[in-house]
Design an enzyme around this catalytic site. Sequence first.
Site, short mmCIF file in Angstrom:
data_model
loop_
_atom_site.label_atom_id
_atom_site.label_comp_id
_atom_site.label_asym_id
_atom_site.label_seq_id
_atom_site.Cartn_x
_atom_site.Cartn_y
_atom_site.Cartn_z
N ARG A 225 1.00 -1.17 -0.04
CA ARG A 225 0.16 0.08 0.16
C ARG A 225 0.98 1.15 0.10
O ARG A 225 1.74 1.31 0.71
CB ARG A 225 -0.81 0.12 1.19
CG ARG A 225 -2.04 -1.16 1.28
CD ARG A 225 -3.09 -0.88 0.14
NE ARG A 225 -3.89 -2.02 0.31
CZ ARG A 225 -4.03 -2.89 -0.57
NH1 ARG A 225 -2.97 -3.16 -1.31
NH2 ARG A 225 -4.86 -3.77 -0.52
N HIS A 273 1.54 -0.14 -10.36
CA HIS A 273 0.42 -0.78 -9.59
C HIS A 273 0.13 -2.12 -10.41
O HIS A 273 -0.98 -2.18 -10.54
CB HIS A 273 -0.52 0.05 -9.46
CG HIS A 273 -1.55 -0.37 -8.21
ND1 HIS A 273 -2.04 0.41 -7.24
CD2 HIS A 273 -1.53 -1.72 -7.70
CE1 HIS A 273 -2.70 -0.46 -6.08
NE2 HIS A 273 -2.41 -1.60 -6.77
#
Length: 310
Positions: A225, A273
Amino acid sequence: MLRILFSAPTALWDEYRTPLRQALAEAGIAAEITTATEAPDEIDYVVFAPRGGLSDFSPFTRAKAVLSLWAGVETVTGNPTLTQPLCRMVDAGLEEGMVEWVTGQVLRHHLGLDRYICATGPHWDQRVPPLARDRTVAVLGLGELGRASARALAALRFRVLGWSRTPRALPGIECRHGADGLRPVLEAAEILVLLLPRTPETEGLLDAERLSWLPEGAVLLNPGRGALIDEAAVLAALDAGRLGHATLDVFQTEPLPPDHPFWQHTRVTVTPHVASETRPTSASRVIAENVRRAEAGEALLFRVDRARGY
């Protein structure tokens, strides 16, 4: 016939439309899937991803569960209108993708491959890396993805340290937990992998102080994260030589802005990502299995503990 609302960005509906219908049919579930939010009191299940337009769950009075397409649920756990059971996505494809990204990046830095790949001319550099058994890799976060990554690294014979907020026991992994266990793990981590969930307790966990606990020249990998790290502190640690390199897949703002210093820093690798992605076919089977379980009165898979946030 059950009614299932698919609330996610349009591009995801295009990807999930066929595999989700097939998975439900294979599970023996007769269901109508809709993307329309009219008549919310007739919806039995909500399949959810952020940015799909749904933020108020209170009209879905008949819904038995909200089934997330994402492993991370931090964007929705604090929603006061969400009173239905919430399940996060744990998908075999998601796990395999993360293991491949983590092991690939660890091996890249362990072997010093950038010295050869990025060389612009003749580069006869015969520095021999240590064997994996002589390199310590730490994994912060021992959920499904963290455990799978730690096991894969241990299978390659790395010395693997694991840290989690609560006690864990994994064969072949030296596990520590809690505030007292974090510093000794960081102090030994030549390569650090962040796979913690985002919670109030983990936001900004890797700040200037904790970065200073790492061995000089340590490598940071963050496929977990973006909020786990203090970005300014990471840049300062890189500039000071405390960190040898940071390979980052997740960020506080995504897409990463074009003027962000990470793009230009010579010791930062940005991946957009892509460390792990949910696969529609396998994820649809997880959704269908949870619908089947709920209809049969069985316990839901991967139900979120609201108090812990994951």
